[in-house]
Design a protein around this motif. Structure first.
Motif, PDB file in Angstrom:
ATOM      1  N   GLU A   1      42.057  60.383  26.121  1.00  0.00           N
ATOM      2  CA  GLU A   1      42.112  59.107  26.765  1.00  0.00           C
ATOM      3  C   GLU A   1      43.251  58.088  26.261  1.00  0.00           C
ATOM      4  N   SER A   2      43.526  57.119  26.921  1.00  0.00           N
ATOM      5  CA  SER A   2      44.641  56.136  26.581  1.00  0.00           C
ATOM      6  C   SER A   2      44.148  55.738  25.234  1.00  0.00           C
ATOM      7  N   ALA A   3      42.798  55.458  24.976  1.00  0.00           N
ATOM      8  CA  ALA A   3      42.462  54.794  23.672  1.00  0.00           C
ATOM      9  C   ALA A   3      42.981  55.813  22.620  1.00  0.00           C
ATOM     10  N   ASP A   4      42.604  57.062  23.001  1.00  0.00           N
ATOM     11  CA  ASP A   4      43.248  58.262  21.864  1.00  0.00           C
ATOM     12  C   ASP A   4      44.577  58.190  21.462  1.00  0.00           C
ATOM     13  N   ILE A   5      45.494  58.067  22.529  1.00  0.00           N
ATOM     14  CA  ILE A   5      46.847  58.086  22.310  1.00  0.00           C
ATOM     15  C   ILE A   5      47.381  57.140  21.411  1.00  0.00           C
ATOM     16  N   ARG A   6      46.668  55.863  21.502  1.00  0.00           N
ATOM     17  CA  ARG A   6      46.991  54.816  20.518  1.00  0.00           C
ATOM     18  C   ARG A   6      46.509  55.353  19.139  1.00  0.00           C
TER      19      ARG A   6
ATOM     20  N   ARG B   1      48.822  57.940  17.881  1.00  0.00           N
ATOM     21  CA  ARG B   1      50.094  57.502  17.314  1.00  0.00           C
ATOM     22  C   ARG B   1      50.103  56.895  16.187  1.00  0.00           C
TER      23      ARG B   1
ATOM     24  N   LEU C   1      52.496  64.072  22.035  1.00  0.00           N
ATOM     25  CA  LEU C   1      53.000  62.617  22.381  1.00  0.00           C
ATOM     26  C   LEU C   1      54.733  63.271  22.881  1.00  0.00           C
TER      27      LEU C   1
ATOM     28  N   LEU D   1      54.109  64.003  26.322  1.00  0.00           N
ATOM     29  CA  LEU D   1      54.481  62.545  27.106  1.00  0.00           C
ATOM     30  C   LEU D   1      55.654  61.951  27.476  1.00  0.00           C
ATOM     31  N   ASP D   2      56.428  62.202  26.369  1.00  0.00           N
ATOM     32  CA  ASP D   2      58.001  61.211  26.444  1.00  0.00           C
ATOM     33  C   ASP D   2      58.632  62.296  27.451  1.00  0.00           C
TER      34      ASP D   2
ATOM     35  N   SER E   1      57.672  60.918  30.952  1.00  0.00           N
ATOM     36  CA  SER E   1      57.963  59.722  30.958  1.00  0.00           C
ATOM     37  C   SER E   1      59.591  59.607  31.651  1.00  0.00           C
TER      38      SER E   1
END
Length: 323
Positions: free
Chosen positions: A27-32, A35, A100, A103-104, A107
């Motif tokens: 989830e988005s919280a996991d991505i943070r 990182r 990541l 994901l890049d 994007s």
């Protein structure tokens, strides 16, 4: 066979191990959190990552603990004994890099759908090339800034081997340098040639010796520098078992040569910055040409910003060689 037979008993630990842990959605919280974990690992510890993350040490520790709890893994050891990854942490770090990176890529590809440039472009360079009159980087930057004014440029200066690893690891989009070893999975596009010579300082005992009196045997009597990324070449040229000093970039090599205690290779354009202080030794025997190239992953033509910068490099290089 009875129920109490040791061959048929299953311990609680074994029972737990037999149950495969279900996949946990990212989830988005996991991505943070991921990182933050990557920053900590790349910085070498929680304290070292504080300034980059702009977070309190306790907050970083809490976020790493939250990530461990989320995935049920002990990722790292941290405390007075220092910071180190567990085996699970090492595997998690590699997978996090892939995640990541994907994901890049996503994007950048989505940005291409609307014919827009990605938000940033990371370019890797070897050091000291700014004094090379044939170096196309500055001209290429000007061309790229005009063609893609909204793209944020990130420039990293590293040794040739490190640059290739960064390109493969998708930390930089392209790299400019002379690469002693070709890494698989990359394209190499020629730019220009760079002349190198073996140099000594004005305080070295060879400085005033005529070239005809200097041979490979007399060179071996002195301390010789090797570059970490090209050490085998330097050792092979002079047929020595080991160098007397090792450097990872040209500026470090210049420091050692200017000390008067060492002999080493420098690009001629960089040595020219020290008039009267350096001398090229036996250019007829020891000079060589470094082939400068731009290295990029093989999908570079499908990535708008990378393609635009490489085309700017090629155009600028052609202009400079035509002068």
């Amino acid at each position: 066979m009875t129920d109490t037979d040791p061959r048929t008993r299953t311990t609680p630990t074994a029972a737990r191990r037999s149950k495969s842990r279900g996949a946990i959605p990212v989830e988005s919280a996991d991505i943070r959190l991921i990182r933050i974990f990557l920053r900590v690992v790349e910085a070498g510890g929680l304290s070292a990552a504080q300034s980059e993350l702009n977070l309190a040490l306790s907050s970083i520790s809490e976020k790493i603990s939250a990530l461990e709890a989320r995935y049920g893994l002990k990722l790292c050891k941290r405390g007075r004994s220092g910071f180190s990854l567990t085996p699970a942490g090492e595997d998690f770090y590699k997978e996090a890099q892939r995640l990541l990176g994907s994901l890049d890529q996503f994007s950048n590809r989505v940005a291409g759908f609307s014919s827009q440039m990605p938000r940033s472009l990371a370019v890797g360079l070897v050091d000291t090339i700014i004094s090379d009159p044939l170096c196309p980087v500055s001209r290429a930057v000007a061309k790229f800034a005009e063609a893609a004014p909204s793209v944020h440029l990130e420039i990293a200066t590293l040794s040739p081997g490190e640059l290739l690893r960064e390109v493969i690891g998708q930390k930089v989009d392209l790299a400019v340098g002379s690469f002693p070893r070709a890494a698989m999975g990359l394209d190499y596009l020629s730019l220009h040639d760079e002349q190198h010579n073996l140099y000594c300082a004005c305080t070295h005992q060879l400085f005033d010796m005529p070239d005809p009196q200097i041979g490979i045997d007399s060179i071996r009597e002195h301390r010789i520098i090797a570059r970490s990324y090209w050490a085998s070449r330097d050792i092979r040229v002079f047929a020595i078992s080991a160098p007397h000093a090792t450097v990872s970039n040209m500026e470090a090599e210049a420091h050692l040569i200017l000390s008067g205690a060492y002999l080493g290779y420098l690009p001629d354009h960089y040595a020219a910055k020290f008039p009267g202080q350096l001398r090229a030794i036996r250019p007829d025997l020891f000079s060589y040409v470094a082939k400068f190239q731009v290295a990029a992953r093989q999908d570079w033509q499908s990535r708008q910003a990378t393609r635009a910068f490489i085309e700017a490099l090629q155009e600028a290089s052609s202009e400079l060689r035509a002068r």
